[in-house]
Design a protein around this motif. Sequence first.
Motif, short mmCIF file in Angstrom:
data_model
loop_
_atom_site.label_atom_id
_atom_site.label_comp_id
_atom_site.label_asym_id
_atom_site.label_seq_id
_atom_site.Cartn_x
_atom_site.Cartn_y
_atom_site.Cartn_z
N TYR A 152 0.92 -1.14 -0.03
CA TYR A 152 -0.21 -0.06 0.10
C TYR A 152 0.84 1.39 -0.07
CZ TYR A 152 -4.40 -2.36 0.90
OH TYR A 152 -5.67 -2.92 0.93
N LYS A 193 -2.62 11.67 2.38
CA LYS A 193 -2.68 10.75 3.37
C LYS A 193 -3.84 9.69 3.09
CE LYS A 193 -0.26 13.32 6.01
NZ LYS A 193 1.08 12.91 6.27
N PHE A 194 -3.92 9.46 1.69
CA PHE A 194 -4.67 8.45 1.24
C PHE A 194 -3.79 6.96 1.46
CE2 PHE A 194 -8.78 9.36 0.34
CZ PHE A 194 -8.84 10.98 -0.22
N LEU A 195 -4.49 6.01 1.89
CA LEU A 195 -3.53 4.68 1.80
C LEU A 195 -4.31 3.78 0.50
CD1 LEU A 195 -3.75 3.29 5.39
CD2 LEU A 195 -1.66 2.95 3.71
N ILE A 248 -3.95 0.65 -2.25
CA ILE A 248 -3.42 -0.60 -2.72
C ILE A 248 -2.60 -0.39 -4.00
CG2 ILE A 248 -5.29 -1.42 -3.99
CD1 ILE A 248 -4.59 -4.28 -2.61
N ILE A 297 -1.88 -10.91 -7.93
CA ILE A 297 -3.37 -11.05 -8.42
C ILE A 297 -3.99 -9.61 -8.39
CG2 ILE A 297 -3.90 -13.32 -7.20
CD1 ILE A 297 -4.66 -11.91 -4.70
N ILE A 298 -3.48 -8.53 -7.90
CA ILE A 298 -3.95 -7.15 -7.81
C ILE A 298 -2.89 -6.29 -8.34
CG2 ILE A 298 -5.02 -5.28 -6.97
CD1 ILE A 298 -6.53 -7.16 -5.02
N PHE A 316 -0.56 -4.62 9.09
CA PHE A 316 0.27 -3.82 8.22
C PHE A 316 1.73 -3.77 8.94
CE2 PHE A 316 -2.01 -1.46 5.07
CZ PHE A 316 -3.28 -1.79 5.36
N GLN A 318 -13.77 8.93 -4.44
CA GLN A 318 -13.58 8.60 -3.11
C GLN A 318 -14.63 7.50 -2.84
OE1 GLN A 318 -12.30 12.35 -1.09
NE2 GLN A 318 -12.55 10.81 0.51
N LEU A 350 -13.82 -2.32 8.09
CA LEU A 350 -12.79 -2.32 9.33
C LEU A 350 -12.38 -0.98 9.77
CD1 LEU A 350 -11.94 -4.25 6.57
CD2 LEU A 350 -10.42 -5.30 8.45
N TYR A 368 -9.10 0.82 11.37
CA TYR A 368 -7.45 0.84 11.86
C TYR A 368 -7.45 2.11 12.66
CZ TYR A 368 -6.75 -3.05 8.93
OH TYR A 368 -6.89 -4.46 8.12
N PRO A 416 -0.91 1.08 10.42
CA PRO A 416 -1.94 1.01 10.87
C PRO A 416 -2.13 -0.43 11.70
CG PRO A 416 -2.13 1.62 8.54
CD PRO A 416 -0.62 1.38 8.78
N PHE A 457 -5.09 -2.99 13.12
CA PHE A 457 -6.70 -3.24 13.30
C PHE A 457 -7.22 -3.17 14.51
CE2 PHE A 457 -10.35 -5.56 12.32
CZ PHE A 457 -10.38 -6.34 13.18
N PHE A 484 -8.59 5.12 10.83
CA PHE A 484 -9.07 4.78 8.99
C PHE A 484 -10.16 4.02 9.17
CE2 PHE A 484 -5.62 7.12 6.62
CZ PHE A 484 -4.48 6.94 7.75
N ARG A 524 -13.95 -3.52 2.41
CA ARG A 524 -13.47 -4.43 1.53
C ARG A 524 -14.33 -4.83 0.45
NH1 ARG A 524 -12.80 -10.61 4.25
NH2 ARG A 524 -14.86 -10.79 3.28
N SER A 530 -12.14 -8.41 -6.00
CA SER A 530 -11.53 -7.99 -7.15
C SER A 530 -11.22 -9.24 -7.77
CB SER A 530 -10.25 -7.11 -7.01
OG SER A 530 -9.62 -6.91 -8.30
N ASN A 574 -10.15 -12.45 -4.48
CA ASN A 574 -9.10 -11.43 -4.53
C ASN A 574 -9.76 -10.16 -3.59
OD1 ASN A 574 -7.49 -13.02 -5.88
ND2 ASN A 574 -7.77 -12.30 -7.68
N TYR A 575 -9.38 -10.26 -2.44
CA TYR A 575 -9.84 -9.18 -1.66
C TYR A 575 -9.18 -7.95 -1.56
CZ TYR A 575 -12.96 -12.76 0.11
OH TYR A 575 -13.98 -13.93 0.32
N LYS A 576 -9.70 -6.60 -1.44
CA LYS A 576 -8.74 -5.45 -1.36
C LYS A 576 -9.62 -4.33 -0.72
CE LYS A 576 -9.94 -2.15 -4.98
NZ LYS A 576 -9.14 -1.53 -6.27
N LEU A 577 -8.68 -3.74 0.17
CA LEU A 577 -9.35 -2.60 1.16
C LEU A 577 -9.30 -1.34 0.47
CD1 LEU A 577 -8.26 -3.52 4.83
CD2 LEU A 577 -10.29 -4.19 3.65
N PHE A 624 -9.55 2.63 1.64
CA PHE A 624 -9.40 3.45 2.92
C PHE A 624 -10.01 4.84 2.70
CE2 PHE A 624 -6.86 1.02 6.02
CZ PHE A 624 -6.49 0.14 5.06
N LYS A 630 -9.78 8.83 4.46
CA LYS A 630 -8.60 9.56 4.62
C LYS A 630 -8.13 9.69 5.92
CE LYS A 630 -6.85 13.92 2.61
NZ LYS A 630 -7.57 15.06 1.70
#
Lengths: 111, 115
Positions: free
Chosen positions: A35, A41-43, A45, A55-56, A102, B2, B34, B36, B44, B46, B89, B93, B96, B100-103, B105, B107
């Motif tokens: 990430y 400040k955006f996180l 991927i 895969i991504i 993380f 966003q 989630l 964080y 971050p 959890f 944050f 989720r 994809s 295939n998972y992605k998060l 976020f 700001k």
Amino acid sequence: DTAVSQTPKYLVTQMGNDKSIKCEQNLGHDTMYWYKQDSKKFLKIMFSYNNKELIINETVPNRFSPKSPDKAHLNLHINSLELGDSAVYFCASSQSGATIYFGEGSWLTVV
Amino acid sequence: DQQVKQNSPSLSVQEGRISILNCDYTNSMFDYFLWYKKYPAEGPTFLISISSIKDKNEDGRFTVFLNKSAKHLSLHIVPSQPGDSAVYFCAARSVSGGSNYKLTFGKGTLLTVNP
């Protein structure tokens, strides 16, 4: 023991250089991520690997090349660094898409 | 675009009172949410999560509420403690391609708990 560890924590380098950030997880997870947290400040991927397979890939420039030698490692190599690459890069891992854990982050500054 | 928004960049609360952090999302395909917590110069960590099929999840001082119709979730911390001061944050989720998972976020919201 640190679950997700990445090195170096701080890196200052000149434009045009090539650099690598290493990441290792000891959680036995099957999925690893990179990430990026930019100046706004955006996180976001960048990449995701599952069992060493990409895969991504979120439209990241070709100058960024992840490499996963095994399930526990995911390194990030960046060629021809640009000023805009300055950011915090976070490695992370999860087990089959569950909660993502993380690392502490790598602060990259390109001058 | 966003898809996850935290509209309050900062929040200041007195110790012992309730902290309420808010998050809005636009993608109805998110299946898991989630929270964080992040301290300066650290990654971050959890905190708590909630499935899209539930409306509340509680863990000690932390409770997450989900309002699917409003596409809104909130994190309640009660009582707030100075050690809770951090950036929070919200993440959502999505799948994809296959499993295939992605998060995604938000700001972040900087919470300051004053003694």
